[in-house]
Write a protein that holds these residues in place. Structure first.
Motif, PDB file in Angstrom:
ATOM      1  N   VAL A   7       0.817  -1.211   0.000  1.00 19.33           N
ATOM      2  CA  VAL A   7       0.000   0.000   0.000  1.00 19.33           C
ATOM      3  C   VAL A   7       0.855   1.266   0.000  1.00 19.33           C
ATOM      4  O   VAL A   7       0.369   2.352  -0.329  1.00 19.33           O
ATOM      5  CB  VAL A   7      -0.964  -0.011   1.211  1.00 19.33           C
ATOM      6  CG1 VAL A   7      -0.247   0.418   2.499  1.00 19.33           C
ATOM      7  CG2 VAL A   7      -2.166   0.899   0.955  1.00 19.33           C
ATOM      8  N   SER A  38       0.628   2.738  -5.636  1.00 18.09           N
ATOM      9  CA  SER A  38      -0.539   2.406  -4.820  1.00 18.09           C
ATOM     10  C   SER A  38      -1.647   3.450  -4.986  1.00 18.09           C
ATOM     11  O   SER A  38      -1.380   4.654  -5.127  1.00 18.09           O
ATOM     12  CB  SER A  38      -0.143   2.334  -3.343  1.00 18.09           C
ATOM     13  OG  SER A  38      -1.284   2.281  -2.513  1.00 18.09           O
ATOM     14  N   ILE A  87      -7.919  -1.207  -0.933  1.00 17.26           N
ATOM     15  CA  ILE A  87      -7.447  -0.843   0.410  1.00 17.26           C
ATOM     16  C   ILE A  87      -8.534  -1.131   1.439  1.00 17.26           C
ATOM     17  O   ILE A  87      -8.256  -1.669   2.512  1.00 17.26           O
ATOM     18  CB  ILE A  87      -7.039   0.642   0.459  1.00 17.26           C
ATOM     19  CG1 ILE A  87      -5.874   0.913  -0.496  1.00 17.26           C
ATOM     20  CG2 ILE A  87      -6.646   1.043   1.887  1.00 17.26           C
ATOM     21  CD1 ILE A  87      -5.430   2.355  -0.532  1.00 17.26           C
ATOM     22  N   ALA A 127      -3.798  -3.227   5.134  1.00 16.43           N
ATOM     23  CA  ALA A 127      -3.443  -2.064   4.314  1.00 16.43           C
ATOM     24  C   ALA A 127      -4.166  -0.818   4.812  1.00 16.43           C
ATOM     25  O   ALA A 127      -3.577   0.275   4.882  1.00 16.43           O
ATOM     26  CB  ALA A 127      -3.800  -2.335   2.849  1.00 16.43           C
TER      27      ALA A 127
END
Length: 309
Positions: free
Chosen positions: A60, A65, A186, A192
């Motif tokens: 992440v 990301s 996420i 994460a």
């Protein structure tokens, strides 16, 4: 309450685990306050939590990301939950006493209702007010320890305003968890989601820790350590608060809030002083007292009343 927000056995477990672990944090935190500055203790707690989460969800933080397109949301969540709430709570404990702080913290269900009503358009129902009254009564039973004169002698001090601010901060954080604005990859990866909050929160927490050390170098209070007294016990305590009250508790709280809603979840926070009292008694070799059972019944009654259809 919509069916999706009704309590079931697994949701009750999710919302009971955090106050139990936070009670443990309060118990060991009293000892840690004698060997490490409080804001530094919080910073190390979350640094360790980030290091533990890194192998689980390090992706992440990669440049590619989707986190970075939503950095403002995670910066706000981290500021509220990692830096703000904990800093305010530590300031409250330093400038007030445990009895006052516990009493003020028991206002959490009220703050959940107020924040939900003012900023998220959630209605305040009479059953929620009744549940808050029952829950607060349970906390008062714990604080009184069967002797109501203890409460009559209670005097609020200016430092208690820090705990009011902490309760407001936690209520805002909990309601923001219901606004699932982050990318699905996420949102659906709990590690994460928590690591993103922690990393951004550590930015604020690092600044606050730096200010603490500057303050300690100029005007350190007599009852606060001005250095870190390392020992195997301190390392064990830091590992516990990083894994339990941080990672496990925040994971369970986030999922529990999604299931039950912030208002109902807020009532579970009043189990913390009860669990702390029981844990302290057990660690001191003292059996729980009848007032612990009465307090538990009142707090649970508040949860049941507030969550009824």
């Amino acid at each position: 309450m919509p069916p999706s927000l009704r309590l079931n056995a697994s949701t009750i477990v999710l919302l009971t685990v955090p106050p139990l672990l936070w009670a443990g944090n309060a118990v060991v935190g009293r000892w840690a306050a004698t060997v490490i500055p409080p804001i530094t203790f919080n910073w190390l707690r979350w640094v360790l939590a980030a290091l533990i989460l890194l192998p689980l969800a390090g992706w992440v933080l990669r440049p590619s990301s989707p986190l970075w397109a939503h950095w403002r949301r995670f910066a706000l969540l981290g500021l509220l939950a990692v830096a703000g709430y904990n800093m305010l709570q530590y300031l409250a404990l330093h400038t007030s006493n445990a009895l006052n702080v516990t009493l003020v913290a028991s206002s959490m269900p009220v703050w959940m209702m107020l924040v939900g009503r003012l900023f998220f358009g959630a209605p305040v129902l009479r059953r929620q007010l009744a549940g808050a009254a029952l829950s607060l009564t349970g906390v008062l039973v714990v604080l009184a320890q069967g002797e109501w004169a203890r409460l009559l002698a209670l005097r609020l001090v200016p430092g208690d305003a820090w705990m009011l601010a902490a309760a407001f901060t936690w209520a805002c954080y909990s309601w923001l968890l219901t606004r699932r604005a982050e990318p699905p990859e996420i949102r659906n990866d709990w590690a994460a989601f928590l690591l993103a909050q922690t990393v951004f929160g550590l930015v604020s927490a690092s600044a606050l820790t730096g200010l603490e050390w500057l303050w300690l170098g100029v005007a350190a209070p007599a009852d606060m350590p001005t250095t870190i007294y390392w020992s195997p016990t301190l390392v064990a305590v830091l590992l516990f608060v990083a894994i339990g009250p941080s990672i496990i508790a925040y994971r369970c709280w986030g999922e529990g809030v999604q299931r039950a809603g912030p208002t109902v979840a807020g009532f579970f926070t009043n189990l913390t002083p009860l669990f702390a009292a029981v844990l302290s008694s057990l660690l001191l070799g003292e059996p729980p007292h009848p007032y612990h059972g009465a307090a538990f019944a009142l707090i649970v009654a508040g949860i049941v009343v507030s969550s009824r259809l």
